[in-house]
Design an enzyme around this catalytic site. Sequence first.
Site, short mmCIF file in Angstrom:
data_model
loop_
_atom_site.label_atom_id
_atom_site.label_comp_id
_atom_site.label_asym_id
_atom_site.label_seq_id
_atom_site.Cartn_x
_atom_site.Cartn_y
_atom_site.Cartn_z
N GLU A 191 -7.50 -62.06 -15.54
CA GLU A 191 -8.44 -61.84 -16.65
C GLU A 191 -7.89 -62.30 -17.99
O GLU A 191 -8.40 -61.92 -19.04
CB GLU A 191 -8.82 -60.35 -16.72
CG GLU A 191 -9.66 -59.90 -15.55
CD GLU A 191 -10.35 -58.57 -15.77
OE1 GLU A 191 -9.94 -57.81 -16.68
OE2 GLU A 191 -11.30 -58.29 -15.04
N LYS B 8 -22.40 -54.27 -13.80
CA LYS B 8 -22.04 -55.63 -13.37
C LYS B 8 -23.18 -56.10 -12.47
O LYS B 8 -23.31 -55.62 -11.33
CB LYS B 8 -20.75 -55.61 -12.56
CG LYS B 8 -19.50 -55.19 -13.33
CD LYS B 8 -18.37 -54.92 -12.35
CE LYS B 8 -17.06 -54.65 -13.03
NZ LYS B 8 -16.07 -54.06 -12.11
C1 2PG Z 1 -13.12 -54.03 -13.16
C2 2PG Z 1 -13.33 -55.51 -13.03
C3 2PG Z 1 -13.40 -56.27 -14.32
P1 2PG Z 1 -12.99 -56.82 -10.82
O1 2PG Z 1 -12.55 -53.39 -12.30
O2 2PG Z 1 -13.63 -53.44 -14.10
O3 2PG Z 1 -12.37 -56.00 -15.20
O4 2PG Z 1 -12.43 -56.09 -12.12
O5 2PG Z 1 -13.96 -57.85 -11.28
O6 2PG Z 1 -11.78 -57.41 -10.15
O7 2PG Z 1 -13.65 -55.77 -10.00
MG MG Z 2 -13.25 -51.41 -13.40
#
Ligand code: 2PG
Ligand code: MG
Length: 419
Positions: free
Chosen positions: A200, A332
């Site tokens: 990230e 998300k």
């Molecule tokens: C999280 C995300 C983004 P990932 O856990 O919040 O930072 O990570 O996309 O790997 O789930």
């Molecule tokens: Mg998270």
Amino acid sequence: MSFSPTIINDAYANKRFNSRGDITIEVEIYTENGFGSFSAPSGASKGAYEVIDFPPGGVDEALNLFEDLIAPEIIGMDSVKQFELDKTLKEIDGTSNFSKIGGSLSIATSIANAIAAANSLMIPLYRYLGGVYANRLPLPLGNVIGGGKHTHVKGLDIQEVLIIPYGASSFFELALASIRVYKEIVKTSPPGVVYGRNDEGALVTTLNIFDVLPIVQNACNKVSKETNVKFKLGIDVAASSLWNSKSNKYCLPSTDTCYDEDAFYKFILNLINKFDLFYVEDPFMENSFTSFARLRDEAETCIICADDLTATNVERIRYGASIKAFDAVIIKPNQVGTLSDAISAIQVTFSYGLIPVCSHRSGETVDTFLSHFAVATGSPLVKCGIMGGERVSKINEFIRIEEDLGEWSKISELERLLK
Ligand code: 2PG
Ligand code: MG
């Protein structure tokens, strides 16, 4: 039939690479008067309650499914009818978790459609999605130091150390202040202690969380003195990644120590109190609603945020909200597979008086949809990183939106909580 600028007349799906170098799907949608494309992001610390990324045959099967089942259905549809298009995607899939066509294909189609509709109408995406309500920029949660599944060497067990800038009159100044903190950490850390960037764009470190947080705190204090921007600290524990289902314990690989639920609760609470943390995401694993609720009750001044726990799923958000398990909810869109369902998740979050936090994934592209989505939905916080092209692209888009709004642009009301 009369000419309608928003009718879909062609659609394609293709393979692309994401910021981790993994293959993802990009969907392109053409209308009579415009075009939209979107590549599915992808997580490394994925929750068990997220939809399935790809069908059993992987990306290639997804591309075939697009050609055979999706394109013929959506060509001829009106791209402004987002809910209708998303319903069609769900009907084609026919499962509860997109295991037939894959959530990546679905979200790429869904969001590409929204972008195509906005472009066809020649309206900026944030205005198409949010109309005249869309005039607030979120506070950016920036990942300065990272570990967990985003860092492929032994390092920090906690996935993210986050800073939240506030007190500036523009998003630009907030973003600039976060960048300065990041650079300050690089400049002032002893040699070899922070090095390189993770998935990230956050700094990789050899230190543990107790040694890292003071370094971040000092960097924030220094930048605050120089800029008048203030900072709060936060963490994303991503505790499901630390959970060992055989021993039913949270295990920290860097020190080989394991904690049962109660001991881990105390570990987290101690971190919150010691460092005055303002934001803690996923402090417990994805089924621990009761530990979340206990922490929310006890750590009154800290925002307890759910990510893997809720997975942008309306039912899980409703349940958690009803038992007061959290103050904020990560949103998300690819966790749930359609734009409509992500919007429902935000509406439900707001309806309980809670804070939606629109978020990137660790595997991203330079796409800027997230910035438009966060402004359109009035999300008070956004998680989009600080460094790296695929993170900066979102920050720059927020700045463009801020410029486009001009004197009507405002910073999230959450500022008031922080003063
Ligand atoms: C999280 C995300 C983004 P990932 O856990 O919040 O930072 O990570 O996309 O790997 O789930
Ligand atoms: Mg998270």
